[in-house]
Write a protein that holds these residues in place. Sequence first.
Motif, PDB file in Angstrom:
ATOM      1  N   ALA A  19       0.841  -1.205   0.000  1.00 39.94           N
ATOM      2  CA  ALA A  19       0.000   0.000   0.000  1.00 39.94           C
ATOM      3  C   ALA A  19       0.871   1.249   0.000  1.00 39.94           C
ATOM      4  O   ALA A  19       0.569   2.217  -0.703  1.00 39.94           O
ATOM      5  CB  ALA A  19      -0.921  -0.004   1.217  1.00 39.94           C
ATOM      6  N   ALA A  23       0.923   3.981  -2.766  1.00 41.83           N
ATOM      7  CA  ALA A  23       0.563   5.338  -2.357  1.00 41.83           C
ATOM      8  C   ALA A  23       1.556   6.345  -2.911  1.00 41.83           C
ATOM      9  O   ALA A  23       1.170   7.382  -3.452  1.00 41.83           O
ATOM     10  CB  ALA A  23       0.514   5.427  -0.834  1.00 41.83           C
TER      11      ALA A  23
ATOM     12  N   LEU B  40      -8.485   9.914  -1.436  1.00 41.79           N
ATOM     13  CA  LEU B  40      -7.408   9.894  -2.424  1.00 41.79           C
ATOM     14  C   LEU B  40      -7.564  11.025  -3.438  1.00 41.79           C
ATOM     15  O   LEU B  40      -6.584  11.463  -4.031  1.00 41.79           O
ATOM     16  CB  LEU B  40      -7.418   8.535  -3.132  1.00 41.79           C
ATOM     17  CG  LEU B  40      -6.198   8.149  -3.939  1.00 41.79           C
ATOM     18  CD1 LEU B  40      -4.975   8.219  -3.073  1.00 41.79           C
ATOM     19  CD2 LEU B  40      -6.374   6.744  -4.474  1.00 41.79           C
ATOM     20  N   TRP B  67      -0.334   8.028   2.519  1.00 44.37           N
ATOM     21  CA  TRP B  67      -0.410   6.590   2.702  1.00 44.37           C
ATOM     22  C   TRP B  67      -1.797   6.103   3.131  1.00 44.37           C
ATOM     23  O   TRP B  67      -2.295   5.103   2.596  1.00 44.37           O
ATOM     24  CB  TRP B  67       0.642   6.164   3.735  1.00 44.37           C
ATOM     25  CG  TRP B  67       0.640   4.737   4.073  1.00 44.37           C
ATOM     26  CD1 TRP B  67       1.004   3.711   3.257  1.00 44.37           C
ATOM     27  CD2 TRP B  67       0.237   4.143   5.311  1.00 44.37           C
ATOM     28  NE1 TRP B  67       0.866   2.524   3.917  1.00 44.37           N
ATOM     29  CE2 TRP B  67       0.393   2.761   5.177  1.00 44.37           C
ATOM     30  CE3 TRP B  67      -0.242   4.658   6.515  1.00 44.37           C
ATOM     31  CZ2 TRP B  67       0.088   1.877   6.203  1.00 44.37           C
ATOM     32  CZ3 TRP B  67      -0.540   3.780   7.538  1.00 44.37           C
ATOM     33  CH2 TRP B  67      -0.382   2.410   7.374  1.00 44.37           C
ATOM     34  N   VAL B  70      -4.653   5.292   0.417  1.00 44.95           N
ATOM     35  CA  VAL B  70      -4.364   4.121  -0.417  1.00 44.95           C
ATOM     36  C   VAL B  70      -4.457   2.846   0.431  1.00 44.95           C
ATOM     37  O   VAL B  70      -4.962   1.820  -0.020  1.00 44.95           O
ATOM     38  CB  VAL B  70      -2.973   4.255  -1.073  1.00 44.95           C
ATOM     39  CG1 VAL B  70      -2.639   3.003  -1.858  1.00 44.95           C
ATOM     40  CG2 VAL B  70      -2.933   5.457  -1.969  1.00 44.95           C
ATOM     41  N   PHE B  71      -3.967   2.932   1.657  1.00 44.23           N
ATOM     42  CA  PHE B  71      -4.017   1.797   2.576  1.00 44.23           C
ATOM     43  C   PHE B  71      -5.463   1.355   2.789  1.00 44.23           C
ATOM     44  O   PHE B  71      -5.793   0.165   2.668  1.00 44.23           O
ATOM     45  CB  PHE B  71      -3.376   2.226   3.896  1.00 44.23           C
ATOM     46  CG  PHE B  71      -3.209   1.130   4.901  1.00 44.23           C
ATOM     47  CD1 PHE B  71      -2.452   0.018   4.610  1.00 44.23           C
ATOM     48  CD2 PHE B  71      -3.808   1.221   6.144  1.00 44.23           C
ATOM     49  CE1 PHE B  71      -2.291  -0.989   5.546  1.00 44.23           C
ATOM     50  CE2 PHE B  71      -3.647   0.231   7.083  1.00 44.23           C
ATOM     51  CZ  PHE B  71      -2.883  -0.877   6.784  1.00 44.23           C
ATOM     52  N   VAL B  74      -6.793  -0.239  -0.399  1.00 46.98           N
ATOM     53  CA  VAL B  74      -6.228  -1.569  -0.655  1.00 46.98           C
ATOM     54  C   VAL B  74      -6.873  -2.609   0.258  1.00 46.98           C
ATOM     55  O   VAL B  74      -7.289  -3.684  -0.195  1.00 46.98           O
ATOM     56  CB  VAL B  74      -4.689  -1.541  -0.450  1.00 46.98           C
ATOM     57  CG1 VAL B  74      -4.134  -2.954  -0.373  1.00 46.98           C
ATOM     58  CG2 VAL B  74      -4.019  -0.795  -1.583  1.00 46.98           C
ATOM     59  N   LEU B  78      -9.170  -5.774  -0.944  1.00 46.26           N
ATOM     60  CA  LEU B  78      -8.820  -7.152  -0.575  1.00 46.26           C
ATOM     61  C   LEU B  78      -9.985  -7.824   0.139  1.00 46.26           C
ATOM     62  O   LEU B  78     -10.269  -9.014  -0.095  1.00 46.26           O
ATOM     63  CB  LEU B  78      -7.575  -7.167   0.320  1.00 46.26           C
ATOM     64  CG  LEU B  78      -6.252  -6.891  -0.372  1.00 46.26           C
ATOM     65  CD1 LEU B  78      -5.127  -6.852   0.630  1.00 46.26           C
ATOM     66  CD2 LEU B  78      -5.964  -7.955  -1.429  1.00 46.26           C
ATOM     67  N   LYS B  84      -6.496 -12.815   1.159  1.00 46.75           N
ATOM     68  CA  LYS B  84      -5.786 -12.450   2.400  1.00 46.75           C
ATOM     69  C   LYS B  84      -6.750 -11.778   3.384  1.00 46.75           C
ATOM     70  O   LYS B  84      -6.466 -10.695   3.913  1.00 46.75           O
ATOM     71  CB  LYS B  84      -4.621 -11.495   2.103  1.00 46.75           C
ATOM     72  CG  LYS B  84      -3.608 -12.029   1.127  1.00 46.75           C
ATOM     73  CD  LYS B  84      -2.623 -12.953   1.788  1.00 46.75           C
ATOM     74  CE  LYS B  84      -1.587 -13.446   0.790  1.00 46.75           C
ATOM     75  NZ  LYS B  84      -0.982 -14.707   1.210  1.00 46.75           N
ATOM     76  N   SER B  88      -6.013  -8.660   6.129  1.00 47.34           N
ATOM     77  CA  SER B  88      -6.579  -7.327   5.898  1.00 47.34           C
ATOM     78  C   SER B  88      -7.599  -6.969   6.966  1.00 47.34           C
ATOM     79  O   SER B  88      -7.711  -5.796   7.336  1.00 47.34           O
ATOM     80  CB  SER B  88      -7.168  -7.200   4.493  1.00 47.34           C
ATOM     81  OG  SER B  88      -7.621  -8.410   4.015  1.00 47.34           O
ATOM     82  N   LEU B  91      -5.589  -5.724   9.848  1.00 47.73           N
ATOM     83  CA  LEU B  91      -5.095  -4.366   9.599  1.00 47.73           C
ATOM     84  C   LEU B  91      -6.223  -3.346   9.746  1.00 47.73           C
ATOM     85  O   LEU B  91      -6.023  -2.248  10.277  1.00 47.73           O
ATOM     86  CB  LEU B  91      -4.492  -4.284   8.200  1.00 47.73           C
ATOM     87  CG  LEU B  91      -3.131  -4.958   8.044  1.00 47.73           C
ATOM     88  CD1 LEU B  91      -2.713  -4.983   6.592  1.00 47.73           C
ATOM     89  CD2 LEU B  91      -2.081  -4.218   8.862  1.00 47.73           C
TER      90      LEU B  91
END
Lengths: 155, 177
Positions: A19, A23, B40, B67, B70-71, B74, B78, B84, B88, B91
């Motif tokens: 990520a 990013a 974003l 970051w 996007v994190f 993502v 997922l 996964k 995820s 997280l």
Amino acid sequence: MKKLSQHLLRDMLYITVAAAAAAFAVNLFHPRGYVMVGRSELEHRRIVPISAYEAKIKYDSGSAVFIDAREKAEFDESHIAGSINIPAGDPLPAPAGLPYLKQPKEIVIYCDGGSCGASAILAGKILGLTRTHIYIIERGLPDWKARGFPVQESD
Amino acid sequence: MGIREIIKNFFVDLKYGNRITSAVRILLGSMLLFAGVIKLLDPESFGGLIAGYDILPPLLIPYAAVWVPVFEAVIGLLLIIGYKVRASAMLAILLMALFIMFISVNLVRGRSFDCGCFSLSRLGLGIQEEISAWVVTRDLLFLAGFALVFSAERHLFSLENYREKMRLKNLEQSNYR
């Protein structure tokens, strides 16, 4: 169970790193993204060229200190009224000799026209001592004189 | 079958992973994806929002602003496709815990500002998301949802499930041949 948690941690790490990579790749091409700038370049953005006319506005408001970056002989011959002389070539006086850096005043530096490098050199020297912007009169003293702004000539 | 049995079975199913957990997974995943993509669109103003929380040092704010969206996207992606999932989901739990911490610290400080969770006002929906106990409760609910997804062993409508099915099918065929 232990193996499972290891897998989990590894996967979490992979996702986080992937990520982050994505990013920064996105940020590189993003119109409203962040741009990385070198620290020294960021510092030098505080040196702002201005015209004699803009300098006059600062002069009239009395909020600025004018510094002549030329040699002492040139300064004695003629300089902007009320300005002080710090030759760019000489070593900078001790911070005790520069009380205006502590005052909430703007700094305007000038020398002999656009081609003289003295202003830029002096601005680079002073940059580390102050947090404020430093202004350079772009076309220097000749421009100032040509507009008929106050000048102190030697008798 | 008594009512206690039914309730017990319900929780056993939930623990193993049934349609409910899969629905929660896909819904929360879409939510994260949406939140990430919205942020974003404008990392700069998101950075301003993070600065408003006044917790991160200014040096780290650009990195976080770049970051985090996007994190989120993502992880959301997922979770939706079901790859996964456990990692995820974990997280996402950590991210939610982080959000809750950020918001509660500012609640305790007695400040009030737009939480920037989904940037709904930017969409022109006119919905204000002032930080409040309600926002914290909502994030806690999200966290519970992610915990449910994390605890489930089977995820319907997911890539993981599909791959496992294919593997078992091929195993079967090869055994009979």
